[in-house]
Design a protein around this motif. Structure first.
Motif, PDB file in Angstrom:
ATOM      1  N   THR A  18       0.790  -1.229   0.000  1.00  0.00           N
ATOM      2  CA  THR A  18       0.000   0.000   0.000  1.00  0.00           C
ATOM      3  C   THR A  18       0.822   1.278   0.000  1.00  0.00           C
ATOM      4  O   THR A  18       0.304   2.335  -0.341  1.00  0.00           O
ATOM      5  CB  THR A  18      -0.949   0.033   1.217  1.00  0.00           C
ATOM      6  OG1 THR A  18      -0.163  -0.096   2.409  1.00  0.00           O
ATOM      7  CG2 THR A  18      -1.969  -1.095   1.146  1.00  0.00           C
ATOM      8  N   ASP A  61      -3.023   0.036  -4.087  1.00  0.00           N
ATOM      9  CA  ASP A  61      -3.168  -1.255  -3.425  1.00  0.00           C
ATOM     10  C   ASP A  61      -2.721  -2.342  -4.409  1.00  0.00           C
ATOM     11  O   ASP A  61      -3.506  -2.792  -5.230  1.00  0.00           O
ATOM     12  CB  ASP A  61      -4.648  -1.412  -3.064  1.00  0.00           C
ATOM     13  CG  ASP A  61      -4.933  -2.600  -2.184  1.00  0.00           C
ATOM     14  OD1 ASP A  61      -4.013  -3.096  -1.517  1.00  0.00           O
ATOM     15  OD2 ASP A  61      -6.097  -3.039  -2.163  1.00  0.00           O
ATOM     16  N   GLN A  67       5.251  -0.921   2.930  1.00  0.00           N
ATOM     17  CA  GLN A  67       4.155  -1.033   3.896  1.00  0.00           C
ATOM     18  C   GLN A  67       3.004  -1.790   3.254  1.00  0.00           C
ATOM     19  O   GLN A  67       2.651  -1.539   2.105  1.00  0.00           O
ATOM     20  CB  GLN A  67       3.725   0.362   4.332  1.00  0.00           C
ATOM     21  CG  GLN A  67       4.857   1.095   5.019  1.00  0.00           C
ATOM     22  CD  GLN A  67       4.751   2.615   4.904  1.00  0.00           C
ATOM     23  OE1 GLN A  67       3.791   3.142   4.372  1.00  0.00           O
ATOM     24  NE2 GLN A  67       5.749   3.306   5.397  1.00  0.00           N
ATOM     25  N   ALA A 105      -1.051  -3.741   3.601  1.00  0.00           N
ATOM     26  CA  ALA A 105      -2.400  -3.470   4.097  1.00  0.00           C
ATOM     27  C   ALA A 105      -2.608  -3.997   5.515  1.00  0.00           C
ATOM     28  O   ALA A 105      -3.375  -3.415   6.285  1.00  0.00           O
ATOM     29  CB  ALA A 105      -3.436  -4.069   3.150  1.00  0.00           C
ATOM     30  N   ASP A 106      -1.911  -5.071   5.895  1.00  0.00           N
ATOM     31  CA  ASP A 106      -2.066  -5.636   7.247  1.00  0.00           C
ATOM     32  C   ASP A 106      -1.187  -4.915   8.269  1.00  0.00           C
ATOM     33  O   ASP A 106      -1.012  -5.379   9.376  1.00  0.00           O
ATOM     34  CB  ASP A 106      -1.769  -7.131   7.245  1.00  0.00           C
ATOM     35  CG  ASP A 106      -0.321  -7.453   6.874  1.00  0.00           C
ATOM     36  OD1 ASP A 106       0.469  -6.517   6.609  1.00  0.00           O
ATOM     37  OD2 ASP A 106       0.013  -8.644   6.824  1.00  0.00           O
ATOM     38  N   ARG A 107      -0.635  -3.773   7.871  1.00  0.00           N
ATOM     39  CA  ARG A 107       0.220  -2.912   8.709  1.00  0.00           C
ATOM     40  C   ARG A 107       1.615  -3.476   8.957  1.00  0.00           C
ATOM     41  O   ARG A 107       2.372  -2.935   9.742  1.00  0.00           O
ATOM     42  CB  ARG A 107      -0.464  -2.568  10.030  1.00  0.00           C
ATOM     43  CG  ARG A 107      -1.743  -1.809   9.811  1.00  0.00           C
ATOM     44  CD  ARG A 107      -2.390  -1.419  11.103  1.00  0.00           C
ATOM     45  NE  ARG A 107      -3.691  -0.868  10.817  1.00  0.00           N
ATOM     46  CZ  ARG A 107      -4.062   0.334  11.183  1.00  0.00           C
ATOM     47  NH1 ARG A 107      -3.261   1.087  11.863  1.00  0.00           N
ATOM     48  NH2 ARG A 107      -5.270   0.766  10.885  1.00  0.00           N
ATOM     49  N   GLN A 108       1.954  -4.565   8.297  1.00  0.00           N
ATOM     50  CA  GLN A 108       3.312  -5.099   8.365  1.00  0.00           C
ATOM     51  C   GLN A 108       4.208  -4.227   7.492  1.00  0.00           C
ATOM     52  O   GLN A 108       3.750  -3.618   6.523  1.00  0.00           O
ATOM     53  CB  GLN A 108       3.356  -6.543   7.867  1.00  0.00           C
ATOM     54  CG  GLN A 108       2.569  -7.511   8.722  1.00  0.00           C
ATOM     55  CD  GLN A 108       3.184  -7.704  10.092  1.00  0.00           C
ATOM     56  OE1 GLN A 108       4.393  -7.832  10.242  1.00  0.00           O
ATOM     57  NE2 GLN A 108       2.339  -7.711  11.109  1.00  0.00           N
ATOM     58  N   THR A 109       5.474  -4.165   7.841  1.00  0.00           N
ATOM     59  CA  THR A 109       6.446  -3.440   7.031  1.00  0.00           C
ATOM     60  C   THR A 109       7.614  -4.352   6.704  1.00  0.00           C
ATOM     61  O   THR A 109       7.877  -5.322   7.415  1.00  0.00           O
ATOM     62  CB  THR A 109       6.969  -2.170   7.743  1.00  0.00           C
ATOM     63  OG1 THR A 109       7.599  -2.559   8.966  1.00  0.00           O
ATOM     64  CG2 THR A 109       5.836  -1.193   8.024  1.00  0.00           C
TER      65      THR A 109
END
Length: 166
Positions: free
Chosen positions: A80, A109, A147, A149-153
């Motif tokens: 994202t 996305d 980054q 969508a599940d906020r993982q980086t």
């Protein structure tokens, strides 16, 4: 059949306790091996990046970041955003052809199916890298954070390549 006499120096309860400990140790060792195998499998990240590179252009022209995004997980992932301390702005873009004219559009996305690899390459998806913080040279290493969508980086090091490199 006659029973065998137990030598007087043998402690039966200590012998049984030692046998139980040996059994528990072998069960514990097996469980530990299984746990380690699981942790090794879990330690491998489901999303990885290979072939991360930045195509260097002269002056203040925007640069493009290319890479291969590999999803080894069981679920789709969605890229994202991206950021880097080396650039004021980093956008996700896609080059498309519309009515015979090549153009770039923002990609908000970017999904990658499980088991798939998405190639960020000229003429397709890429990172648009704008407003360099300092001049870059071929061979420089540039940190980038992807980054999802599940906020993982995911932190990735991109290598600066010459303009002739695809």
């Amino acid at each position: 059949m006659p029973s065998m006499p137990i030598p007087p120096s043998t402690n039966i309860s200590a012998t049984r306790h030692a046998a139980r400990r040996r059994g528990a140790c072998s069960v514990g060792a097996g469980a530990l091996a299984a746990l380690l195998a699981c942790s090794v499998a879990l330690a491998a990240p489901p999303v990885t990046v290979t072939n991360a590179r930045i195509r260097l252009l002269p002056g203040d022209l925007p640069l493009a970041g290319y890479f291969d995004l590999v999803n080894r997980g069981r679920r789709p992932v969605a890229l994202t955003a991206a950021s880097s301390p080396a650039f004021e702005m980093v956008h996700l873009h896609r080059s498309i052809e519309r009515d015979g004219t090549a153009t770039m559009v923002t990609a908000d996305d970017i999904k990658v199916k499980p088991g798939a690899t998405l190639h960020f390459a000229p003429g397709g998806y890429h990172l648009m890298l704008m407003q360099r913080v300092k001049p870059l040279q071929v061979g420089d290493k540039v940190p980038m954070t992807l980054q999802f969508a599940d906020r993982q980086t995911l932190r990735v090091i991109f290598e600066v390549k010459s303009a002739e490199t695809q």
